[in-house]
Design a protein around this motif. Sequence first.
Motif, mmCIF file in Angstrom:
data_model
loop_
_atom_site.group_PDB
_atom_site.id
_atom_site.type_symbol
_atom_site.label_atom_id
_atom_site.label_comp_id
_atom_site.label_asym_id
_atom_site.label_seq_id
_atom_site.Cartn_x
_atom_site.Cartn_y
_atom_site.Cartn_z
ATOM 1 N N PRO A 199 -30.451 -15.154 42.650
ATOM 2 C CA PRO A 199 -30.176 -13.741 42.956
ATOM 3 C C PRO A 199 -30.795 -12.784 41.957
ATOM 4 O O PRO A 199 -30.816 -13.023 40.750
ATOM 5 C CB PRO A 199 -28.652 -13.690 42.938
ATOM 6 C CG PRO A 199 -28.232 -15.066 43.333
ATOM 7 C CD PRO A 199 -29.231 -15.983 42.686
ATOM 8 N N ARG A 223 -33.852 -17.653 46.993
ATOM 9 C CA ARG A 223 -32.684 -16.771 47.141
ATOM 10 C C ARG A 223 -32.953 -15.455 46.430
ATOM 11 O O ARG A 223 -33.420 -15.437 45.303
ATOM 12 C CB ARG A 223 -31.428 -17.380 46.510
ATOM 13 C CG ARG A 223 -30.728 -18.452 47.287
ATOM 14 C CD ARG A 223 -29.576 -19.017 46.471
ATOM 15 N NE ARG A 223 -28.431 -18.123 46.378
ATOM 16 C CZ ARG A 223 -27.508 -18.189 45.420
ATOM 17 N NH1 ARG A 223 -27.605 -19.082 44.443
ATOM 18 N NH2 ARG A 223 -26.475 -17.358 45.427
ATOM 19 N N GLU A 224 -32.593 -14.355 47.085
ATOM 20 C CA GLU A 224 -32.678 -13.039 46.452
ATOM 21 C C GLU A 224 -31.307 -12.395 46.278
ATOM 22 O O GLU A 224 -31.142 -11.525 45.417
ATOM 23 C CB GLU A 224 -33.571 -12.105 47.274
ATOM 24 C CG GLU A 224 -35.034 -12.516 47.308
ATOM 25 C CD GLU A 224 -35.903 -11.536 48.075
ATOM 26 O OE1 GLU A 224 -36.832 -10.977 47.473
ATOM 27 O OE2 GLU A 224 -35.644 -11.331 49.290
ATOM 28 N N LEU A 225 -30.325 -12.787 47.082
ATOM 29 C CA LEU A 225 -29.032 -12.111 47.110
ATOM 30 C C LEU A 225 -27.902 -13.041 46.686
ATOM 31 O O LEU A 225 -27.910 -14.229 47.000
ATOM 32 C CB LEU A 225 -28.743 -11.585 48.522
ATOM 33 C CG LEU A 225 -29.803 -10.686 49.154
ATOM 34 C CD1 LEU A 225 -29.359 -10.258 50.543
ATOM 35 C CD2 LEU A 225 -30.097 -9.485 48.271
ATOM 36 N N ASP A 227 -23.970 -14.580 46.656
ATOM 37 C CA ASP A 227 -22.973 -14.900 47.679
ATOM 38 C C ASP A 227 -21.954 -13.784 47.862
ATOM 39 O O ASP A 227 -21.554 -13.468 48.997
ATOM 40 C CB ASP A 227 -22.224 -16.191 47.313
ATOM 41 C CG ASP A 227 -23.076 -17.434 47.460
ATOM 42 O OD1 ASP A 227 -24.170 -17.348 48.059
ATOM 43 O OD2 ASP A 227 -22.650 -18.498 46.976
ATOM 44 N N GLU A 249 -30.463 -17.830 51.002
ATOM 45 C CA GLU A 249 -29.243 -17.044 50.755
ATOM 46 C C GLU A 249 -28.130 -17.404 51.728
ATOM 47 O O GLU A 249 -26.986 -17.638 51.331
ATOM 48 C CB GLU A 249 -29.523 -15.536 50.893
ATOM 49 C CG GLU A 249 -30.448 -14.966 49.865
ATOM 50 C CD GLU A 249 -31.844 -14.797 50.416
ATOM 51 O OE1 GLU A 249 -32.206 -15.570 51.335
ATOM 52 O OE2 GLU A 249 -32.565 -13.920 49.918
ATOM 53 N N LYS A 285 -30.978 -9.639 56.538
ATOM 54 C CA LYS A 285 -31.688 -10.795 56.002
ATOM 55 C C LYS A 285 -32.690 -11.295 57.033
ATOM 56 O O LYS A 285 -32.328 -11.600 58.173
ATOM 57 C CB LYS A 285 -30.700 -11.924 55.640
ATOM 58 C CG LYS A 285 -31.383 -13.219 55.223
ATOM 59 C CD LYS A 285 -32.317 -13.015 54.042
ATOM 60 C CE LYS A 285 -33.354 -14.127 53.954
ATOM 61 N NZ LYS A 285 -34.406 -13.815 52.950
#
Length: 306
Positions: A199, A223-225, A227, A249, A285
């Motif tokens: 993230p 993954r960029e974001l 949970d 993600e 997304k």
Amino acid sequence: MKTISLSGREVREAVSMREVIDAVRRGFVGLAGGDFEMPTRTALRDGRFLVMSAHHRPTQSAMVKTLSVNFERVPAITGTVTWSTLDRLDHLTADAGTVTTLRTGAATGVATDLLAAPDADRLTLIGAGGQAADQVRAVHTVRPLRRLTIVGTTEVRARSLANTLQAELEGTEIRTSTDPASAVGEAHIVCCATPATSPLFPASALPAEVHVNAIGAFRPTMRELPDDLLADSTVVIDELGAILEESGEIIHALRAGALAQDDLTELGTALTSAPFAHGRRTVFKSVGVAMQDWAVARLLADKFLC
């Protein structure tokens, strides 16, 4: 029989971002309505080589895109989009890198127009690579920007993109940063366009009301974001099958119990449903689907194969 071949420059001269956003919006509605035959893309060497295809049943037209992805070269995406129909012999080919950045930006534009507050005018863009400029252009098309903050891995990269966009964003204040967490604190809209594998910022860094677009991660290993952002947001996706196979993600959040599959709404469905209530966090997304490439290819075919 003839084949029209278009360079990236010719593609950009032929279509505007507004045209592409409108075409991609219609495509998402058609996708939700069952107009497309669209297998999940073939990914080789962990996504370094991709093959995507879509058949539009009402027009008996099809698009096939082949490309390679290497973030250590410029441009990172190269390949070819091919358009054909059953009722004619002519074909069209176009530069896949340009089509990909345009259609990815357009999907962000469609989602932002649906999910961001009507008066949103402050964008933070994280990532200064090949996808970045069209993310800004698309958001600016649907939400004219008063302020743009560009976050790059280095100040030089962020400033270079700022200089590129300055002439196109007359009247927009452009800032640069290398710190994603601090840069998102006052944003109305956030666009993530990076090859990150973890993230980019904590959910706590975001305002209580914000719309986030995440388009960089397109493999389960990316993954960029975080949970907790997904758990606390309305989450809209491009297409469920592709997301469940490719979005790091979403896969991570589902496995962690932060999300359930029923929490995910496809963009085409969202576009034909009751309007979203603003006042909370929303996330779009996308891993990118072939229908988007078909939408751009059809625009080009209508202009060059008429």
